[in-house]
Design a protein around this motif. Sequence first.
Motif, short mmCIF file in Angstrom:
data_model
loop_
_atom_site.label_atom_id
_atom_site.label_comp_id
_atom_site.label_asym_id
_atom_site.label_seq_id
_atom_site.Cartn_x
_atom_site.Cartn_y
_atom_site.Cartn_z
N TYR A 46 0.85 -1.19 0.00
CA TYR A 46 0.00 0.00 0.00
C TYR A 46 0.88 1.23 0.00
O TYR A 46 2.03 1.19 0.43
N CYS A 266 1.28 5.60 -12.36
CA CYS A 266 1.52 4.17 -12.59
C CYS A 266 2.19 3.49 -11.40
O CYS A 266 2.42 2.28 -11.43
N THR A 268 0.74 3.30 -8.55
CA THR A 268 -0.36 2.54 -7.97
C THR A 268 -0.45 1.27 -8.84
O THR A 268 -0.41 1.35 -10.05
N ASN A 269 -0.55 0.12 -8.21
CA ASN A 269 -0.50 -1.16 -8.94
C ASN A 269 0.81 -1.29 -9.73
O ASN A 269 0.80 -1.58 -10.93
N TYR A 270 1.91 -1.03 -9.04
CA TYR A 270 3.22 -1.03 -9.67
C TYR A 270 3.60 -2.39 -10.26
O TYR A 270 3.43 -3.42 -9.63
#
Length: 296
Positions: A46, A266, A268-270
């Motif tokens: 997170y 990008c 986020t949700n790497y």
Amino acid sequence: MKTCENCSGITACPLCGTAISYFEHLGVRGTVSTLKIPIIGYNLKYDSQRSGVWHYARPCGHRFSVRQGTPALKYNGGPLWQNGFTWVNVFWGKYYAAGTSATWISDVDRATRDIESNTSYSGGLKQYNVGMGTFGGHAIIQEDPASTISNSEIAKALAGWISSGMVDNIGQKGAYNIFLPPGVTALLSNEQSCAVFCDYHDTANGTAGPFYTVEPYPCQQGCNQCTSNPFDTLTSGLSEEMVELKTDMDPGTGWVIGNEELCDYCDTNYICRQLSTGEYVNAWYDKEAGKCWDGS
Ligand SMILES: [Zn+2]
Ligand SMILES: [Zn+2]
């Protein structure tokens, strides 16, 4: 920049109440924490410190999340990287002057060149009116920085190296990657690298520059460790700061998505991505494809 649409109209610090004379805007990659859930053996990542255009209120120095505005892709009219602009790497400290660092330095230089010359990764930014530059070599600063060093001290040091000729003067037609040695902590206000942020980019004086990225020695956790090799951690962060500097040279005035720059979006949700030359890089938002860059 003094205000953006995300901070305009905020006149007092919500944390301490001090009247705000201006906001310092920086393009920062925040650290990520991993929450272990042992029962199912799943690591949930997170954003403990969400990447984006960070706002520090002056004079009090507090950072706080400003409103996201309309989270739409937008160009705010500021300077963008153009064809032929130059990257200069600056390795700071006796650690880098030692012969044992020669391989590391040549690897970082090669990665800088590979990132900038990659026709998909760097060339793809043409859709944002951003050009492709060249790698202009490196300088090694033989004096050590203090063990903790603020962003304004880094900017001041850079100006000094340029005026004394220790570092090439590229004016506004390029930028500097400043690499800190192991054991040195960068400070944004009182927030420490590796604890709160991984790396960042900024300008010493708005549109006049000089423009620079700051890369602390690779953090051991929280900063896109795609492998156990610190070099891979470095290039993923370096690539993000290079792309974000190119597309938003004076943080917040270039291409942004709400309060984020193109790679922050990008983060986020790497997903770990590699160039054809092997370097790990952070993806940027590809508006033509409607997705984060994936090398295809
Ligand atoms: Zn702002
Ligand atoms: Zn405050």
